[in-house]
Motif scaffolding. Structure first.
Motif, PDB file in Angstrom:
ATOM      1  N   ALA A  41       0.839  -1.409  -0.019  1.00 45.97           N
ATOM      2  CA  ALA A  41       0.222   0.059   0.017  1.00 45.97           C
ATOM      3  C   ALA A  41       0.742   1.246   0.177  1.00 45.97           C
ATOM      4  O   ALA A  41       0.511   2.158  -0.743  1.00 45.97           O
ATOM      5  CB  ALA A  41      -1.007   0.006   1.276  1.00 45.97           C
ATOM      6  N   ALA A  42       1.911   1.437   0.782  1.00 51.65           N
ATOM      7  CA  ALA A  42       2.806   2.453   0.838  1.00 51.65           C
ATOM      8  C   ALA A  42       3.462   2.719  -0.215  1.00 51.65           C
ATOM      9  O   ALA A  42       3.789   3.989  -0.472  1.00 51.65           O
ATOM     10  CB  ALA A  42       3.932   2.279   1.929  1.00 51.65           C
ATOM     11  N   ALA A  43       3.688   1.759  -1.240  1.00 56.85           N
ATOM     12  CA  ALA A  43       4.263   2.177  -2.514  1.00 56.85           C
ATOM     13  C   ALA A  43       3.198   2.523  -3.644  1.00 56.85           C
ATOM     14  O   ALA A  43       3.948   2.687  -4.836  1.00 56.85           O
ATOM     15  CB  ALA A  43       5.108   0.938  -2.961  1.00 56.85           C
ATOM     16  N   GLY A  44       1.755   2.516  -3.331  1.00 54.57           N
ATOM     17  CA  GLY A  44       0.991   2.916  -4.354  1.00 54.57           C
ATOM     18  C   GLY A  44       0.312   1.682  -4.937  1.00 54.57           C
ATOM     19  O   GLY A  44       0.009   1.729  -6.074  1.00 54.57           O
ATOM     20  N   GLY A  45       0.548   0.668  -4.311  1.00 54.79           N
ATOM     21  CA  GLY A  45      -0.257  -0.533  -4.874  1.00 54.79           C
ATOM     22  C   GLY A  45      -1.677  -0.602  -4.621  1.00 54.79           C
ATOM     23  O   GLY A  45      -2.114   0.204  -4.204  1.00 54.79           O
ATOM     24  N   GLY A  46      -2.143  -1.678  -5.241  1.00 53.43           N
ATOM     25  CA  GLY A  46      -3.643  -1.788  -5.040  1.00 53.43           C
ATOM     26  C   GLY A  46      -4.513  -1.775  -6.519  1.00 53.43           C
ATOM     27  O   GLY A  46      -3.771  -1.141  -7.530  1.00 53.43           O
ATOM     28  N   ALA A  47      -5.429  -2.042  -6.471  1.00 58.10           N
ATOM     29  CA  ALA A  47      -6.386  -2.327  -7.857  1.00 58.10           C
ATOM     30  C   ALA A  47      -6.684  -1.091  -8.668  1.00 58.10           C
ATOM     31  O   ALA A  47      -6.548  -1.080  -9.842  1.00 58.10           O
ATOM     32  CB  ALA A  47      -7.721  -3.148  -7.626  1.00 58.10           C
ATOM     33  N   ILE A  48      -7.119   0.116  -7.852  1.00 55.45           N
ATOM     34  CA  ILE A  48      -7.253   1.247  -8.537  1.00 55.45           C
ATOM     35  C   ILE A  48      -6.082   1.788  -9.339  1.00 55.45           C
ATOM     36  O   ILE A  48      -6.432   2.152 -10.573  1.00 55.45           O
ATOM     37  CB  ILE A  48      -8.180   2.312  -7.406  1.00 55.45           C
ATOM     38  N   LEU A  49      -5.133   1.653  -8.708  1.00 51.54           N
ATOM     39  CA  LEU A  49      -3.950   2.667  -9.155  1.00 51.54           C
ATOM     40  C   LEU A  49      -3.384   1.812 -10.345  1.00 51.54           C
ATOM     41  O   LEU A  49      -2.970   2.076 -11.407  1.00 51.54           O
ATOM     42  CB  LEU A  49      -2.773   3.078  -8.196  1.00 51.54           C
ATOM     43  N   ASP A  50      -3.383   0.522 -10.071  1.00 51.90           N
ATOM     44  CA  ASP A  50      -2.716  -0.537 -11.093  1.00 51.90           C
ATOM     45  C   ASP A  50      -3.511  -0.981 -12.262  1.00 51.90           C
ATOM     46  O   ASP A  50      -2.986  -0.858 -13.338  1.00 51.90           O
ATOM     47  CB  ASP A  50      -2.495  -1.821 -10.161  1.00 51.90           C
ATOM     48  N   ILE A  51      -4.749  -1.203 -11.969  1.00 48.34           N
ATOM     49  CA  ILE A  51      -5.421  -1.566 -13.407  1.00 48.34           C
ATOM     50  C   ILE A  51      -6.734  -0.742 -13.366  1.00 48.34           C
ATOM     51  O   ILE A  51      -7.485  -0.642 -14.382  1.00 48.34           O
ATOM     52  CB  ILE A  51      -5.830  -3.044 -13.263  1.00 48.34           C
ATOM     53  N   GLY A  52      -7.385  -0.165 -12.363  1.00 43.23           N
ATOM     54  CA  GLY A  52      -8.211   0.714 -12.598  1.00 43.23           C
ATOM     55  C   GLY A  52      -8.160   1.909 -13.467  1.00 43.23           C
ATOM     56  O   GLY A  52      -9.166   2.479 -14.046  1.00 43.23           O
ATOM     57  N   CYS A  53      -7.089   2.517 -13.494  1.00 44.54           N
ATOM     58  CA  CYS A  53      -6.434   3.429 -14.491  1.00 44.54           C
ATOM     59  C   CYS A  53      -6.963   2.953 -15.773  1.00 44.54           C
ATOM     60  O   CYS A  53      -7.207   3.744 -16.819  1.00 44.54           O
ATOM     61  CB  CYS A  53      -4.923   3.692 -14.235  1.00 44.54           C
ATOM     62  N   TYR A  54      -6.911   1.798 -16.230  1.00 46.24           N
ATOM     63  CA  TYR A  54      -7.137   1.353 -17.643  1.00 46.24           C
ATOM     64  C   TYR A  54      -8.699   1.252 -17.896  1.00 46.24           C
ATOM     65  O   TYR A  54      -9.220   1.721 -18.905  1.00 46.24           O
ATOM     66  CB  TYR A  54      -6.669  -0.185 -17.807  1.00 46.24           C
ATOM     67  N   THR A  55      -9.392   0.790 -16.609  1.00 49.30           N
ATOM     68  CA  THR A  55     -10.771   0.413 -17.015  1.00 49.30           C
ATOM     69  C   THR A  55     -11.432   2.042 -17.119  1.00 49.30           C
ATOM     70  O   THR A  55     -12.624   2.444 -17.908  1.00 49.30           O
ATOM     71  CB  THR A  55     -11.622  -0.321 -16.050  1.00 49.30           C
ATOM     72  N   VAL A  56     -10.756   3.234 -16.342  1.00 51.62           N
ATOM     73  CA  VAL A  56     -11.411   4.618 -16.578  1.00 51.62           C
ATOM     74  C   VAL A  56     -10.839   5.330 -17.671  1.00 51.62           C
ATOM     75  O   VAL A  56     -11.559   5.839 -18.406  1.00 51.62           O
ATOM     76  CB  VAL A  56     -10.861   5.318 -15.104  1.00 51.62           C
ATOM     77  N   SER A  57      -9.524   5.005 -17.919  1.00 55.88           N
ATOM     78  CA  SER A  57      -9.088   5.512 -19.476  1.00 55.88           C
ATOM     79  C   SER A  57      -9.998   4.964 -20.487  1.00 55.88           C
ATOM     80  O   SER A  57     -10.428   5.786 -21.360  1.00 55.88           O
ATOM     81  CB  SER A  57      -7.921   5.311 -19.598  1.00 55.88           C
ATOM     82  N   SER A  58     -10.265   3.703 -20.610  1.00 58.07           N
ATOM     83  CA  SER A  58     -10.950   3.352 -21.881  1.00 58.07           C
ATOM     84  C   SER A  58     -12.475   3.703 -21.748  1.00 58.07           C
ATOM     85  O   SER A  58     -13.001   4.047 -22.819  1.00 58.07           O
ATOM     86  CB  SER A  58     -10.891   1.716 -21.678  1.00 58.07           C
ATOM     87  N   ALA A  59     -13.121   3.807 -20.369  1.00 59.08           N
ATOM     88  CA  ALA A  59     -14.421   4.491 -20.397  1.00 59.08           C
ATOM     89  C   ALA A  59     -14.673   5.766 -20.967  1.00 59.08           C
ATOM     90  O   ALA A  59     -15.197   6.254 -21.795  1.00 59.08           O
ATOM     91  CB  ALA A  59     -14.855   4.297 -18.929  1.00 59.08           C
ATOM     92  N   ARG A  60     -13.481   6.563 -20.592  1.00 63.23           N
ATOM     93  CA  ARG A  60     -13.479   8.188 -21.017  1.00 63.23           C
ATOM     94  C   ARG A  60     -13.055   8.149 -22.650  1.00 63.23           C
ATOM     95  O   ARG A  60     -13.832   9.024 -23.056  1.00 63.23           O
ATOM     96  CB  ARG A  60     -12.332   8.652 -20.437  1.00 63.23           C
ATOM     97  N   LEU A  61     -12.635   7.173 -23.096  1.00 64.34           N
ATOM     98  CA  LEU A  61     -12.306   7.325 -24.573  1.00 64.34           C
ATOM     99  C   LEU A  61     -13.552   6.961 -25.295  1.00 64.34           C
ATOM    100  O   LEU A  61     -13.815   7.680 -26.039  1.00 64.34           O
ATOM    101  CB  LEU A  61     -11.084   6.274 -24.762  1.00 64.34           C
ATOM    102  N   LEU A  62     -14.407   5.844 -24.745  1.00 66.43           N
ATOM    103  CA  LEU A  62     -15.281   5.419 -25.694  1.00 66.43           C
ATOM    104  C   LEU A  62     -16.504   6.457 -25.434  1.00 66.43           C
ATOM    105  O   LEU A  62     -17.400   6.553 -26.151  1.00 66.43           O
ATOM    106  CB  LEU A  62     -15.739   3.859 -25.307  1.00 66.43           C
ATOM    107  N   MET A  63     -16.624   6.981 -24.187  1.00 71.39           N
ATOM    108  CA  MET A  63     -17.806   7.762 -23.789  1.00 71.39           C
ATOM    109  C   MET A  63     -17.527   9.084 -24.450  1.00 71.39           C
ATOM    110  O   MET A  63     -18.584   9.837 -24.396  1.00 71.39           O
ATOM    111  CB  MET A  63     -17.922   7.763 -22.502  1.00 71.39           C
ATOM    112  N   GLY A  64     -16.243   9.273 -24.696  1.00 73.61           N
ATOM    113  CA  GLY A  64     -16.127  10.791 -25.347  1.00 73.61           C
ATOM    114  C   GLY A  64     -16.059  11.798 -24.502  1.00 73.61           C
ATOM    115  O   GLY A  64     -16.712  12.908 -25.046  1.00 73.61           O
ATOM    116  N   GLY A  65     -15.702  11.790 -23.339  1.00 72.95           N
ATOM    117  CA  GLY A  65     -15.855  12.910 -22.459  1.00 72.95           C
ATOM    118  C   GLY A  65     -15.453  12.311 -21.111  1.00 72.95           C
ATOM    119  O   GLY A  65     -14.620  11.524 -20.896  1.00 72.95           O
TER     120      GLY A  65
END
Length: 332
Positions: free
Chosen positions: A168-192
């Motif tokens: 955790a202290a190094a910035g581990g965890g699901a949101i930072l490691d792979i949530g960044c992908y699911t958010v990025s792809s959603a923003r791309l496809l939703m266009g906003g």
């Protein structure tokens, strides 16, 4: 054309597994220098992966005038510090995702590099794969109508407490490691950008990292994206988009294979089809595109503003997991 000499900060497994081999085919990038805080480790890594120089500190690599740009695949908590050091040395930098631990760090990195006149790019390799270029084209031309919803699934099973993703202290965890992908792809496809988010989150009782997260992203006008990510679940990934006139699905959206075609399934009023894209290595494309921008003195292909916007959503997800309510996404 003479290749740009790249310095790699840190002897990471990620570079070995995913980047080293593709870059052997690059016409624009030469893996020139490798740095570790242990010189003998750097020398062994250099011999294994054909680096010309090995350094016993990150600062020594950054001080080498032969280095044209740097790549840092080190843990998330070190990203901001290393981006600043690269900027101080006048070296363009490509930094592994996420750019920092939060949006404030991403903004700080962007402002610091702008002040120094140094290009910086977040390393979202999937954005360069032709399957995603084609998906974006299908959405943009309106073939599936207005995208009203997307869904993302991304998971792996990792229970090793010594792995950086579980610290955790190094910035581990699901949101930072792979949530960044699911958010990025959603923003791309939703266009906003989403206006607000709500999330549920479960933490490992020992590691204290987030290991299972489900979320809704409200883009306004009734348009909502959802995703579930996990670090102690069956390894799986898929992204789908639902529109007013059709739907599409990306079979292997993020860790696409370098030796098989990309694959989209598209359904519309005309019927359904499978779209295959050419066989490529997305890491090679990522580094070559970054190098081309440096050579031509153009904007980097994935702008720093995109990294900041993505981090703002991740911040809101963490806030929602604490409050148990919808949280607004801050605009920067």
């Amino acid at each position: 054309m003479e290749k740009l000499r790249m310095g790699v900060i840190g002897t990471s497994d990620h570079y070995e597994l995913r980047v080293a081999t593709p870059l052997k085919s690059s016409l624009l990038v030469e893996p020139y220098g490798i740095a570790s805080r242990n010189l003998e480790k750097a020398k062994a890594y250099a011999q294994k992966w054909d680096f010309s120089r090995a350094y016993g500190s990150y600062e020594e690599l950054l001080a080498d005038p032969n280095i044209d740009f740097v790549y840092t695949p080190l843990p998330n908590y070190l990203h901001l510090e290393l981006i600043k050091k690269a900027a101080d040395a006048g070296k363009p930098v490509i930094c592994e995702k996420p750019l920092g631990l939060n949006a404030r760090e991403a903004v700080e990195a962007a402002e610091y590099c702008a002040k120094k006149g140094v290009p910086v790019m977040e390393a979202f390799m999937y954005r360069f794969h032709p399957q995603w270029r084609r998906a974006a084209e299908i959405v943009k031309c309106g073939e599936i109508g207005t995208v009203v919803s997307t869904n993302g699934l991304f998971s792996y099973n990792l229970k090793d407490g010594s792995n950086i993703r579980n610290i955790a202290a190094a910035g581990g965890g699901a949101i930072l490691d792979i949530g960044c992908y699911t958010v990025s792809s959603a923003r791309l496809l939703m266009g906003g950008e989403p206006e607000r988010v709500v999330a549920t989150l479960i933490r490992d009782p020992v590691f204290k990292t987030d290991i299972l997260v489900s979320a809704l992203l409200d883009f306004g006008g009734g348009r909502v994206s959802s995703f579930t990510i996990g670090t102690q679940a069956y390894p799986y990934q898929r992204v789908t988009a639902l529109g007013t006139g059709g739907a599409l699905s990306v079979k292997v959206p993020f860790n696409s294979y370098a030796d098989t075609p990309g694959e989209l399934t598209v359904n519309s009023g005309l019927g359904g089809r499978v779209v295959e894209t050419e066989i490529v290595d997305q890491y090679l494309l990522e580094f070559d595109n970054f190098a081309e921008a440096i050579i031509n003195k153009t904007e980097v292909p994935t702008p720093i503003s995109d990294a900041i916007a993505n981090m703002a959503v991740l911040d809101a997800l963490f806030a929602s997991a604490v409050s148990g309510s919808w949280e607004p996404v801050r605009k920067y």
